[in-house]
Design an enzyme around this catalytic site. Structure first.
Site, PDB file in Angstrom:
ATOM      1  CB  CYS A 232       5.336 -15.842  -2.373  1.00  0.00           C
ATOM      2  SG  CYS A 232       4.720 -17.176  -3.433  1.00  0.00           S
ATOM      3  CB  ALA A 233       7.004  -9.950  -2.790  1.00  0.00           C
ATOM      4  N   GLY A 236       8.820  -8.497   1.884  1.00  0.00           N
ATOM      5  CA  GLY A 236       9.898  -8.229   0.954  1.00  0.00           C
ATOM      6  C   GLY A 236      11.343  -8.331   1.368  1.00  0.00           C
ATOM      7  N   GLY A 237      11.664  -9.119   2.415  1.00  0.00           N
ATOM      8  CA  GLY A 237      13.069  -9.261   2.794  1.00  0.00           C
ATOM      9  C   GLY A 237      13.933  -9.746   1.640  1.00  0.00           C
ATOM     10  CE  LYS A 238      13.642 -16.029   1.618  1.00  0.00           C
ATOM     11  NZ  LYS A 238      12.580 -15.755   2.605  1.00  0.00           N
ATOM     12  CG  ASP A 256       2.067 -11.220  -0.940  1.00  0.00           C
ATOM     13  OD1 ASP A 256       3.033 -11.979  -0.745  1.00  0.00           O
ATOM     14  OD2 ASP A 256       1.040 -11.242  -0.228  1.00  0.00           O
ATOM     15  CG  ASP A 283      -6.314  -8.092  -8.356  1.00  0.00           C
ATOM     16  OD1 ASP A 283      -5.694  -8.568  -9.338  1.00  0.00           O
ATOM     17  OD2 ASP A 283      -6.588  -6.882  -8.256  1.00  0.00           O
ATOM     18  CG  ASP A 301      10.128 -17.102   0.296  1.00  0.00           C
ATOM     19  OD1 ASP A 301      10.356 -18.232   0.760  1.00  0.00           O
ATOM     20  OD2 ASP A 301      10.207 -16.064   0.972  1.00  0.00           O
ATOM     21  CB  CYS A 354      11.389 -20.808   6.230  1.00  0.00           C
ATOM     22  SG  CYS A 354       9.701 -20.273   6.454  1.00  0.00           S
TER      23      CYS A 354
END
Length: 406
Positions: A232-233, A236-238, A256, A283, A301, A354
């Protein structure tokens, strides 16, 4: 300390866009800050902070001002007047602020602050849910912490340099930072600054990422040369953090549902000098099936309520609905079941959110471990992080290992 008309007008316009037109606060603030090139840093600071403050305390201020949604412009001015009085600003003799009842505002503030849902300015359902899941004592502390403005935290991009070098580079730009204990790549800004305008940012020396968010990639225990999948990019922070921990060696697949998010990630990866990332849009179910039992490490995530990051997104207090949380729990269970199949025997999986709600966190993991695929995993450890204990965002992460079958 006086109020300037053009700054206040911009604030009122922005609140109208957020409260009445459903726009996101961060986008509205970004637009507002571009409104007048003549504004100095203190002007921009006033606009950004005032908008966020009134969004954060919307329910309390509306109750004090005795206004109800949808708010017309007079209502917004009345809410602004409440903010100004409680912040100790002298009320100017503008037509919109005529007859501001200062003593009454202070009296109502004292009176209404006795009720937690009003004092912490949250919907009743959210208060009830927090108490149900965390207990009265923990929830009271947690929601108070979530109402504190978020600090700006940078994550050093170790593909391009060290934390010490980054700190010195920013010092030359009069941006002071502090180290964070037990956080190898984090720097905390002493004062808010628009770091995105710096050459250091444009050169990819750092990303802005909450301190607790920075713990997730480390929890995944990646090594250079592995095949790692971030399911679940998003933007893309992680993913970028994982790329730096892999030292650009090995294969990192960023997935994603939304192509637009992966496009953002591509731009960020280019700036970061992260070139071991492959991008795949989910997709069809084939995209996942092709990867079954192929990855050394998988990060889920998961989409969640975001009840750990209210300090960063105060407007989500008003956009979030109880039905959304019920639905998102179903989605979490589905992604855990589906994406866990990507982990190869002996490989590891991290499930992260989160959120601070056990029903989205440890309860999801417990349920998963009882499913057919979940029985193939061993629970290694988890970490529950509350904003009230850490001072940063609320997070959850669980590390699971896929059993090796003979």
């Amino acid at each position: 300390m006086r109020l300037h008309r053009n700054l206040v007008y911009t604030t009122i316009d922005s609140l109208n866009a957020i409260f009445n037109e459903g726009e996101y606060a961060d986008k509205v603030v970004a637009r507002a800050l571009k409104k007048d090139k003549r504004w100095g840093s203190s002007d921009r600071k006033f606009v950004a902070e005032t908008i966020y403050e009134i969004v954060r305390w919307k329910r309390l201020y509306a109750e004090i001002a005795e206004v109800k949604e949808p708010y017309d412009r007079d209502n917004l001015w009345r809410m602004f007047a409440v903010w100004a009085v409680l912040r100790g600003y002298p009320i100017p003799d503008w037509r919109q602020l005529e007859g501001t009842p200062e003593r009454k505002i202070k009296g109502r503030f004292d009176e209404l602050s006795k009720v937690r849902a009003l004092k912490e300015s949250i919907p009743d359902w959210m208060d009830e849910l927090g108490v149900k899941e965390l207990g009265e004592k923990v929830w009271a502390k947690e929601i108070a912490a979530q109402n504190q403005p978020a600090k700006v935290i940078l994550r050093t991009n170790t593909l391009k340099g060290t934390k010490e070098n980054l700190r010195n580079t920013l010092m030359d730009l009069n941006i002071e930072t502090e180290y964070l204990k037990d956080q190898p790549e984090a720097l905390v800004l002493k004062e808010r600054a628009n770091v995105f305008l710096t050459d250091a940012f444009k050169q990819g020396l750092f990303e802005v990422q909450d301190a607790n968010s920075q713990l997730v990639a480390g929890f995944l225990d990646v090594k250079p040369g592995m095949r790692v999948v971030d399911t679940c990019a998003g933007a893309g922070g992680k993913t970028l953090h994982i790329a730096s921990l892999m030292e650009n060696k090995g294969q990192l697949i960023a997935m994603d549902l939304y192509e637009s998010k992966l496009k953002q990630l591509k731009l960020r990866a280019k700036r970061n000098g992260a070139f071991n990332i492959e991008y795949r849009i989910i997709d069809t179910t084939k995209v996942i099936k092709k990867l079954h039992e192929k990855a050394d490490r998988v990060l889920i995530d998961a989409p969640c309520s975001g009840l750990g990051v209210l300090k960063r997104n105060p407007d989500s207090k008003w956009k979030l609905q109880p039905e959304f949380i019920d639905n998102i729990r179903k989605v979490q269970a589905e992604v855990l079941e589906s994406y866990s199949k990507i982990v190869k025997p002996g490989g590891k999986l991290v499930y992260a959110t989160c959120s601070v709600l056990p029903s989205e966190n440890q309860e999801q993991v417990e349920k998963f471990l009882k499913t057919e695929i979940g029985k193939q995993f061993t629970f290694i450890k988890d970490r529950k992080i509350l904003a009230s204990e850490s001072g940063f965002d609320g997070f959850y992460m669980a590390l699971l290992e896929r059993k090796v079958t003979n």
